[in-house]
Structures are given as structure tokens and as C-alpha cells.
Design an enzyme around this catalytic site. Structure first.
Site, PDB file in Angstrom:
ATOM      1  N   SER A 127       0.829  -1.203   0.000  1.00 52.03           N
ATOM      2  CA  SER A 127       0.000   0.000   0.000  1.00 52.03           C
ATOM      3  C   SER A 127       0.863   1.253   0.000  1.00 52.03           C
ATOM      4  CB  SER A 127      -0.919   0.022   1.220  1.00 52.03           C
ATOM      5  OG  SER A 127      -1.621   1.246   1.307  1.00 52.03           O
ATOM      6  N   TYR A 140      -3.223  -1.190  10.019  1.00 55.54           N
ATOM      7  CA  TYR A 140      -3.140  -1.631   8.620  1.00 55.54           C
ATOM      8  C   TYR A 140      -1.786  -1.274   8.024  1.00 55.54           C
ATOM      9  CZ  TYR A 140      -4.004  -1.788   3.604  1.00 55.54           C
ATOM     10  OH  TYR A 140      -3.913  -2.055   2.262  1.00 55.54           O
TER      11      TYR A 140
END
Length: 248
Positions: A127, A140
Site C-alpha cells: 500500500s 493496517y
């Protein structure tokens, strides 16, 4: 004909990547927890398998059934948006079990055949929040940053064996199911803590601002395709307008 195994093909990046590789004439081993044949076009080049990256037996069975593969795309992941205080430890553990340990589990499963052939490519999808952290994504981000560090070290130990490793870093993709799944998980776990609610709601509103740079699923598919087919591609490949902006 080359073969790619892709995890997390039930929706979003994984599903679109599987479709693209099929269109390009590859053999595609598309995996998901509960296979849905209707999601992908019928093809002699398609193998659809059940796979839970958090389960050793499931991973062993899927990789065994897939047969020889050339490229592994670790795409399966769980999204999560909340303050750390609003994140139950069992939720944090499940996120790491899928996003981080699941990636390691898949890599371990394919390495014996890659080592035997002295060839193979691993593509780990992480990400862009690991490039520029954002609030409410601490857990996350940690799970994906761990994969980045793992991948970079892994590349050094596998290079002498003829095995390559790359990272694709997507930006925010509000038009996929990833964000909606993260919000559903948030709701199921009680939402934002009261002390953070005003701030959290302002952050969510900012994320949904019309016209803000965003990532399309096609951007991620293109980045994964480049990683798989372009030997000159760098190890880290951002995907999406917002992710690319972080390189400037």
C-alpha cells in the site's frame, strides 16, 4: 505459456488482475476463500481454487493443486480503518495474520519449486500508506510496512537462487470493495471510539472529497503486469495517481 497464481481473486485488484492475465494468454490460477466460477470467463487456461492464506493446510493444498507456477501475486488482504484504541487486539491479530503472515506463508509454499528451477517471481501487493502514513490506519499500515521490509530482505536472500521479488504499492481505490469491506468491519467492531469520532469523521470526509487523486483498479493491474513482464521494472512500483504523487 507462463502460469501465475493470484490470491484474493473474489473482487477488486485480484479479480481484475486475473482477468487481465487471462486476456494476455497466461495460465491463471485464481484463488479465493470460496470460489465463484461466475466471476471469471470460462477458459481452458483458468484454474479456480479455494485458498485461505491464514491456513497452512489450505495453502499447501492450493499450491500443490496449482502445479508449476512462474509468478506468485500475493494480493489477498484485509483493510482496516480506526484509531489504535478502537482496534481490538484480535482484529489486529487477524489483519497481520492475513496481510503479513499470509504473504509469508504463500512465499514459503512456492519457494521449493522456484529453487528447484532456479527461477520464479514473487509480487507482493502492499500500500502507498507505507510511503506516507495517514491517520486511523496505524494497524493496517504496520501490517503492510512489515511486508515491504520482508520483501526487501527476502529479495537479497533469493537473488542468488535466481528468484526475483517485487512490491506493488496501490494508492486509495474508493471504487473497489476493499474500502467498503473495511468500513463494514469497522461497524461490526463498534465504530470509532467516542474520543476520536469528530476527528475520524473529518478524516473520512476528506478521503471522499470529489476530485482528489485516486487509484483505479486498472492502475494496479498495469503495475502488477509490469512487475511480471518487465525485467527492468524497479523493485517498488507505485500504482495510481495518488501513489505516484508521493514519489515527487
Amino acid at each position: 505459456m507462463k502460469t501465475v497464481l493470484i490470491t484474493g481473486c473474489s473482487s477488486g485488484f485480484g479479480l481484475d488482475t486475473a482477468r487481465h492475465f487471462l486476456e494476455q494468454g497466461w495460465k491463471v490460477v485464481a484463488t479465493m476463500r470460496s470460489p465463484k466460477p461466475e466471476l471469471l470467463p470460462a477458459s481452458d487456461n483458468l484454474v479456480l481454487l479455494p485458498l485461505d492464506v491464514t491456513n497452512d493446510e489450505s495453502v499447501h493444498d492450493a499450491v500443490g493443486a496449482a502445479g508449476p507456477i512462474d509468478v506468485l501475486v500475493n494480493n489477498a488482504g484485509i483493510g482496516w480503518l480506526n484509531a489504535l484504541e478502537g482496534t481490538p487486539i484480535d482484529v489486529a491479530r487477524s489483519i497481520f495474520e492475513t496481510n503479513t503472515i499470509g504473504t509469508m506463508r504463500m512465499v514459503r509454499a512456492v519457494l521449493p519449486q522456484f529453487r528447484e528451477r532456479k527461477a520464479g517471481l514473487i509480487i507482493n501487493v502492499t500500500s502507498s500508506v507505507t510511503m506516507k502514513p495517514l491517520p486511523l490506519l496505524s494497524v493496517y499500515t504496520a501490517s503492510k510496512a512489515a511486508v515491504n521490509a520482508f520483501t526487501e530482505s527476502l529479495a537479497l536472500e533469493l537473488a542468488p537462487l535466481g528468484i526475483a521479488v517485487k512490491i506493488v504499492l496501490p494508492g486509495a481505490a474508493p471504487d473497489t470493495s476493499f474500502g467498503s469491506n473495511a468500513m463494514a468491519l469497522l461497524t461490526a467492531n463498534g465504530g470509532f471510539p467516542e474520543a476520536y469520532s469528530d476527528f475520524a469523521n473529518s478524516v473520512v470526509s476528506a478521503m471522499r472529497t470529489p476530485g482528489a487523486p485516486k487509484t483505479l483498479s486498472s492502475d494496479v493491474v498495469d503495475a502488477i503486469w509490469r512487475a511480471a513482464t518487465d525485467p527492468s521494472a524497479p523493485m517498488r512500483i507505485p500504482a495510481g495517481a495518488d501513489a505516484l504523487a508521493l514519489e515527487d
